[in-house]
Structure formats: structure tokens, C-alpha cells
Design an enzyme around this catalytic site. Structure first.
Site, short mmCIF file in Angstrom:
data_model
loop_
_atom_site.label_atom_id
_atom_site.label_comp_id
_atom_site.label_asym_id
_atom_site.label_seq_id
_atom_site.Cartn_x
_atom_site.Cartn_y
_atom_site.Cartn_z
N ALA A 12 0.82 -1.21 0.00
CA ALA A 12 0.00 0.00 0.00
C ALA A 12 0.86 1.26 0.00
O ALA A 12 0.33 2.38 0.05
CB ALA A 12 -0.94 -0.01 1.21
N ARG A 89 20.37 6.71 3.45
CA ARG A 89 19.69 5.42 3.51
C ARG A 89 19.99 4.72 4.83
O ARG A 89 19.19 3.95 5.32
CB ARG A 89 20.12 4.55 2.32
CG ARG A 89 19.50 4.98 1.00
CD ARG A 89 19.77 3.95 -0.08
NE ARG A 89 19.15 4.29 -1.36
CZ ARG A 89 19.74 4.99 -2.32
NH1 ARG A 89 20.95 5.46 -2.14
NH2 ARG A 89 19.11 5.23 -3.45
N ILE A 119 13.80 -4.60 -1.53
CA ILE A 119 13.83 -3.19 -1.93
C ILE A 119 14.04 -2.29 -0.72
O ILE A 119 14.65 -1.22 -0.82
CB ILE A 119 12.53 -2.83 -2.69
CG1 ILE A 119 12.48 -3.57 -4.04
CG2 ILE A 119 12.42 -1.32 -2.90
CD1 ILE A 119 11.18 -3.38 -4.82
N ASN A 121 15.29 -0.23 2.13
CA ASN A 121 16.64 0.30 2.36
C ASN A 121 17.00 0.35 3.84
O ASN A 121 16.11 0.41 4.66
CB ASN A 121 16.72 1.72 1.78
CG ASN A 121 17.09 1.70 0.32
OD1 ASN A 121 18.03 1.03 -0.07
ND2 ASN A 121 16.35 2.44 -0.49
N ASP A 152 19.46 1.61 -10.03
CA ASP A 152 20.77 2.20 -10.35
C ASP A 152 21.09 1.97 -11.83
O ASP A 152 21.64 2.86 -12.50
CB ASP A 152 21.85 1.59 -9.46
CG ASP A 152 21.51 1.75 -7.98
OD1 ASP A 152 21.09 2.86 -7.60
OD2 ASP A 152 21.65 0.77 -7.23
N HIS A 179 24.14 -0.41 -3.09
CA HIS A 179 22.97 0.39 -3.46
C HIS A 179 22.85 1.65 -2.60
O HIS A 179 21.79 1.98 -2.10
CB HIS A 179 21.71 -0.48 -3.35
CG HIS A 179 20.44 0.21 -3.73
ND1 HIS A 179 20.22 0.74 -4.99
CD2 HIS A 179 19.32 0.47 -3.02
CE1 HIS A 179 19.00 1.30 -5.02
NE2 HIS A 179 18.45 1.14 -3.85
#
Ligand code: APR
Length: 317
Positions: A12, A89, A119, A121, A152, A179
Site C-alpha cells: 500500500a 539510507r 527493496i 533500504n 541504479d 545500493h
């Protein structure tokens, strides 16, 4: 094609919603499970009206997490809190680390064979956390855990094509390392098609823009979060590659942050060949020029400490 179930945890959210849309229209998906702590009934009802084959179900709250995960082939995790201006991050670490730990404990229990696309972080740390959780549960398979670094690559392609005046849909650029910030190392010397119009100064600027791409979006959104639409696109590209690999499509290669022996670091992003069991082969770095060799040396310290921080968190809490 085989029936494939994809679950999105954090469905969501700003990334989760457009990712749900993109997975709903992916023809390889037969069942789409949308899980969040709130809001999924609405997102699921909305997305379910799209006239593509995937059957959509919403699941809300911890009580429904098991059912959401049961039978999943691919689990995509964008759950967490996003970055605000001034945050790195790593500032997200404590909140997101706890969320990821809880979700991975449930994955180990309910769909231990799923490919996990991380995904949330900081990915440099959340992937090692997931690995430790799975090891403790006795379900760890290094071929099935991925940090999604596709954004990236997406950014490097867009910026490179723009600067070199090449058609963006024909361009490819490997991006290796991690990342976050300087751990993101685009290898423009291996970009295809090669460009002879770029100066070393251009390459330095392109490298920096790729590394700072997340911050560029955070600042432009001015307090309203981090990349969501481009991240959802990248997440959908990577999940599609995972599904193609599972389905036996030959020669599916994407960059991803995985358990690795390419360098001395235990986790590292590089080109990975995807197959029926997840990682089929972690590909090496190819030939680096001096600028890239320097970038590789410069990123190792930060990446190493992010990995260690994740492992320490997983053991300590
Ligand atoms: N389980 C499932 N979902 C959760 C949990 C949890 N334990 N905790 C939070 N969420 C959900 C929130 O309810 C929200 O819907 O995760 C979603 C996150 O959405 P946003 O706050 O909009 O954040 P978003 O911009 O999507 O970013 C999420 O991805 O790229 C990373 O850095 C980003 O770590 C951040 C994450």
C-alpha cells in the site's frame, strides 16, 4: 507458462502501489498477493479491476501475513519508511531493519523456496539481515536472495543515453557494488553501445549523478519521500527477470546485489544470470579502467561496514 504467485510486502506504500499495478499487468503472474499493515483492501480492489489474468488478493496485518505468503514464487519487499531530506539510507536502518527481520521470519516459515527481492533500504544491510534470518531458520539458499539494484541500472542507462545522444531503449550499463552513494559503481567503460563522444569529465559527472540519483529525487520531493515510481518500475523489471528465469527462459541477465565471491565482500552487486532456481551464475566484473578500479577500492570500506551492521543487527535483536 506455469502458474506463478508473486507477493508484495508493503503493497500500500508509495513503491508498493505502482509495483502492484505493474505486476498485475505482467502476463507471467497468475496470482498477486498484496500485503501491508494497512490499506491493502483498497489497493487490491482497485488493481483487481484491471482486465489482465492475475488474480489479486489483499492481506492486512500480521494475522494474514502467512496466507499472503503461502505458495509464493517471488516475494518483493518494499515495506518500510522512506527517506526524508537530510536522511541517508543508513538513517532508515533501525526502523527498516526491524521490519525486514519480521517479514523474513515469516517468509522462512511460509514460503522458504521463494525468490526474495529486497527493496527496503538500506539494501546494503537489509540483504545481509535477511540472509542471517534465513540461516537461523535453516532455510537460507544464497541463490534465492536478491537486493534490487535495478534502479541504479535504470538511472545509469537514462543518464548515459541522454548525455551520449543514444536511443535510451538500446542502451545498457552494468552497475556493480552496492545500493547507496559511492557504493554504487556504474561501469560506463562497458556501456553498450559504446560512445566516443563522452569526455572523462562527462564520465565522472555521470557516475556522480547515478550515485546521487536517489538524493536528487528526495530533494525534489521536498519532504514527501523518496523515489517511488521509478523504483516500482525497476522492481517490476527485476521481478519479471526472476519470473523469466524460473520459467526457463535462457540468458536472463540482470545486475543484482547477491551473495558473491566476485570480491572479498560477502555481498556484492554484479551481473547475475537467473534461472530455474534463482541465481544460476554470478558473473564477474569484466575489465575495469583505472577510474572504475579506484571507485571499486573506494566503495569497499563502506559496503563492508554496512554488511557487518546488518549481520550484527540480525544477531543482536
Ligand atoms: N509489513 C508490511 N508493510 C509495512 C510494514 C510491515 N511490517 N511496515 C511498514 N509497512 C508499509 C507501510 O504501511 C507503507 O504502506 O510499507 C509501506 C511503505 O510505503 P511508504 O511509506 O510510502 O515508503 P516507500 O516510498 O514506498 O519506500 C519504502 O523502500 O526504497 C525503499 O527507501 C525506501 O525503505 C524505503 C522503502
Amino acid at each position: 507458462t506455469p502458474e506463478r504467485k508473486v507477493a508484495i510486502l508493503g503493497a500500500a506504500g508509495g513503491i508498493g502501489q505502482p509495483l502492484a499495478l505493474l505486476m498485475k499487468i505482467n502476463p507471467l503472474v497468475s496470482s498477486l498477493s498484496l500485503f501491508d499493515i494497512a490499506g491493502t483492501p483498497g489497493v487490491a480492489a482497485d488493481v483487481s479491476h484491471i482486465n489482465s489474468p492475475a488474480l489479486v488478493k489483499g492481506f492486512m496485518g500480521d494475522d494474514q501475513l502467512g496466507e499472503a505468503l503461502e505458495g509464493s514464487d517471488v516475494v518483493i519487499i518494499p515495506a518500510g519508511v522512506p527517506r526524508k531530506p537530510g536522511m541517508t539510507r543508513d538513517d532508515l536502518f533501525n526502523i527498516n531493519a526491524g521490519i525486514v527481520k519480521g517479514l523474513c521470519t515469516a517468509i522462512a516459515k511460509h514460503c522458504p523456496n521463494a525468490l526474495v527481492n529486497m527493496i527496503s533500504n538500506p539494501v546494503n544491510s537489509t540483504v545481509p539481515i535477511a540472509a542471517e534470518v534465513f540461516k537461523k531458520a535453516g532455510t537460507y539458499d544464497e541463490k534465492k536472495l536478491f537486493g534490487v539494484t535495478t534502479l541504479d541500472v535504470v538511472r545509469a542507462k537514462t543518464f548515459y543515453a541522454g548525455k551520449a545522444g543514444l536511443p535510451v531503449s538500446e542502451v545498457n550499463v552494468p552497475v556493480v557494488g552496492g545500493h547507496a552513494g559511492i557504493t554504487i559503481l556504474p561501469l560506463f567503460s562497458q556501456a553498450t553501445p559504446a560512445s566516443n563522444s563522452l569526455s572523462q569529465e562527462d564520465i565522472v559527472a555521470l557516475t556522480k549523478r547515478t550515485q546521487d540519483g536517489g538524493t536528487e529525487v528526495v530533494e525534489a520531493k521536498a519532504g514527501k519521500g523518496s523515489a517511488t515510481l521509478s523504483m516500482a518500475y525497476a522492481g517490476a523489471v527485476f521481478a519479471d527477470a526472476c519470473l523469466k528465469g524460473l520459467n526457463g527462459v535462457p540468458d536472463v541477465v540482470e545486475c543484482s546485489y547477491v551473495q558473491s565471491t566476485v570480491t572479498e565482500l560477502p555481498f556484492f552487486a554484479s551481473k547475475v544470470r537467473l534461472g530455474k532456481n534463482g541465481v544460476e551464475e554470478v558473473l564477474g566484473l569484466g575489465e575495469l579502467n583505472d577510474f572504475e578500479k579506484q571507485g571499486l577500492e573506494n566503495l569497499k570500506g563502506e559496503l563492508k561496514s554496512s554488511i557487518e551492521k546488518g549481520i550484527k543487527f540480525a544477531h543482536g535483536n
